[in-house]
Design an enzyme around this catalytic site. Structure first.
Site, PDB file in Angstrom:
ATOM      1  N   ALA A 111      -4.912   0.275  -1.791  1.00  0.00           N
ATOM      2  CA  ALA A 111      -5.727   0.157  -0.585  1.00  0.00           C
ATOM      3  C   ALA A 111      -4.854   0.143   0.661  1.00  0.00           C
ATOM      4  CB  ALA A 111      -6.596  -1.097  -0.648  1.00  0.00           C
ATOM      5  N   ASP A 112      -3.748  -0.581   0.610  1.00  0.00           N
ATOM      6  CA  ASP A 112      -2.819  -0.607   1.747  1.00  0.00           C
ATOM      7  C   ASP A 112      -2.229   0.769   1.996  1.00  0.00           C
ATOM      8  OD1 ASP A 112      -1.932  -3.630   2.672  1.00  0.00           O
ATOM      9  OD2 ASP A 112      -2.737  -3.577   0.652  1.00  0.00           O
TER      10      ASP A 112
END
Length: 411
Positions: free
Chosen positions: A179-180
């Site tokens: 996600a990052d």
């Protein structure tokens, strides 16, 4: 014995310049998303100033055998200034840096920047052209804005974990910062869009970059499928619900390959290559829709064929047949892989802390022909560039005073 290839070694050149030369970025973010965003810009010549508290960016604390490997990988080409950010005098220094910058990046929980006295309205009053990127788990508005939001939570909330894994096992979260990573790359693109607008109009703006949004985008079109069918996408391991065959298969010597035959022509080529041309007309496998319904039967046939060969034999056989197959690689294999090395997807740079004296890291992404990116400097030591960055902004006398007061910290 043939010697295995090793990554090309590249030197840092502090005089190197890139396409974003002259673009100043003030980065107050922590951990991965913000650091990846600014790394992309730094790799192409932007002057990225990491403003760190005395304990340093949290990413420095992620250590392997005492070394901050994630920091080294994500903070190359950057500069570090160390300020006691809880001190109002340090906030004033940040304001002065923001006045000289084109982009400001932060990843505090929503509301913290305002509490520090660095609200977007304040920064834009100082520098109307400033682009402000705010990284958070859930965004600057909405019912979850005040909740902590590490990538793990949004990897679950976005729908990704629900479809990842095998049907008879628990949902599986990704083993890396997915996600990052998506947010960092989306954020770099968003920053360039906003900077282009600022260049054309003189108007800065705020980018609200929630970790949730990019990974949720990658889950499309699951909502439309649910609306049409009222069926949830199942966990299918390495199989696809869209096209069959597509899976991971084990070879006789314990290796793994990934194979995808997602077009009719490729499936027919595959079946001919394993000596099963008659299956092309088999009612179970005639069309992709047929194959999706009978995926297990087809997978079993392919798996048995591959299981009789070694990894090397499997790859050679299907390569000759023009079938889309590849090895499932691990870090050890990639460290000596001809493709990764010749494309410089993996390089080595000098690093005295590493036992070999060199640090293996990714090459330039994206690859541009005219402005291919730079290796100007390794990831900085905490506060390494206090003098170089702050003296021109504050003046030598004020910098000396702030050092005595403990506002500016030298490592």
């Amino acid at each position: 014995m043939t010697q295995q290839p090793t990554p090309h070694r590249r030197e840092f050149d502090p005089d190197a310049t890139g396409a974003l030369q002259g673009l100043r970025v003030v980065d107050l973010s922590r951990l991965v998303a913000g650091n990846l965003l600014t790394k992309v810009l730094a790799d192409h010549g932007a002057e990225v100033i990491k403003v760190e508290p005395p304990e340093g960016d949290t990413l420095r604390a992620w250590r392997t055998q005492g070394l901050s490997l994630d920091w080294k990988a994500l903070s190359r080409n950057k500069l570090s200034v160390c300020l006691a950010l809880r001190d109002p005098a340090a906030v004033e220094v940040v304001k002065q840096l923001a006045a000289t910058a084109a982009l400001f990046v932060e990843s505090f929980r929503p509301g913290v920047l305002e509490a520090m006295g660095l609200a977007p309205e304040t920064l834009l009053a100082i520098n109307p052209r400033l682009v402000i990127t705010r990284v958070s788990g859930w965004g600057q508005d909405g019912p979850y804005r005040h909740k902590p939001g590490f990538g793990t939570l949004v990897e679950g909330y976005s729908g990704f974990a629900a479809v990842n894994g095998f049907a008879d096992r628990e949902p599986v979260l990704p083993p890396m910062y997915m996600a990052d990573g998506y947010a960092g790359l989306y954020g770099a693109a968003a920053a360039m869009i906003a900077l282009r607008h600022a260049e054309a109009t003189g108007q800065g703006q705020v980018i609200d970059l929630a970790l949730f949004d990019p990974i949720h985008v990658m889950m499309e079109p699951q909502h439309a499928k649910w609306q049409l069918t009222h069926k949830l996408k199942p966990r299918t391991g390495s199989r696809s619900t869209n096209a069959v065959p597509r899976n991971a298969y084990r070879t006789r010597d314990g290796g793994w390959v990934c194979l995808s035959a997602s077009t009719q022509g490729m499936t027919e080529k595959l079946l001919r290559s394993i000596g099963r041309e008659e299956l092309i007309a088999d009612p179970r496998f005639r069309t992709n829709a047929d194959r999706v319904r009978h995926a297990e039967a087809l997978d079993s046939i392919i798996a048995d064929y591959i299981a009789a060969m070694t990894l090397e034999e499997t790859l050679a056989h299907f390569d000759r047949a023009g079938v889309t197959i590849g090895p499932i690689m691990d870090a050890e294999m990639l460290s000596h892989d001809r493709y990764a090395i010749e494309r410089e997807a993996l390089i080595e740079v000098p690093d005295a802390e590493m036992p070999s004296g060199f640090f293996p890291m990714h090459g330039m992404v994206p690859r541009l022909s005219g402005t291919p990116g730079i290796l100007a400097r390794p990831a900085p030591r905490l506060g390494e560039h206090n003098e170089a960055i702050l003296a021109p902004v504050l003046g030598e006398a004020e910098l000396a005073r702030l050092r005595r007061a403990g506002v500016v910290r030298d490592a």
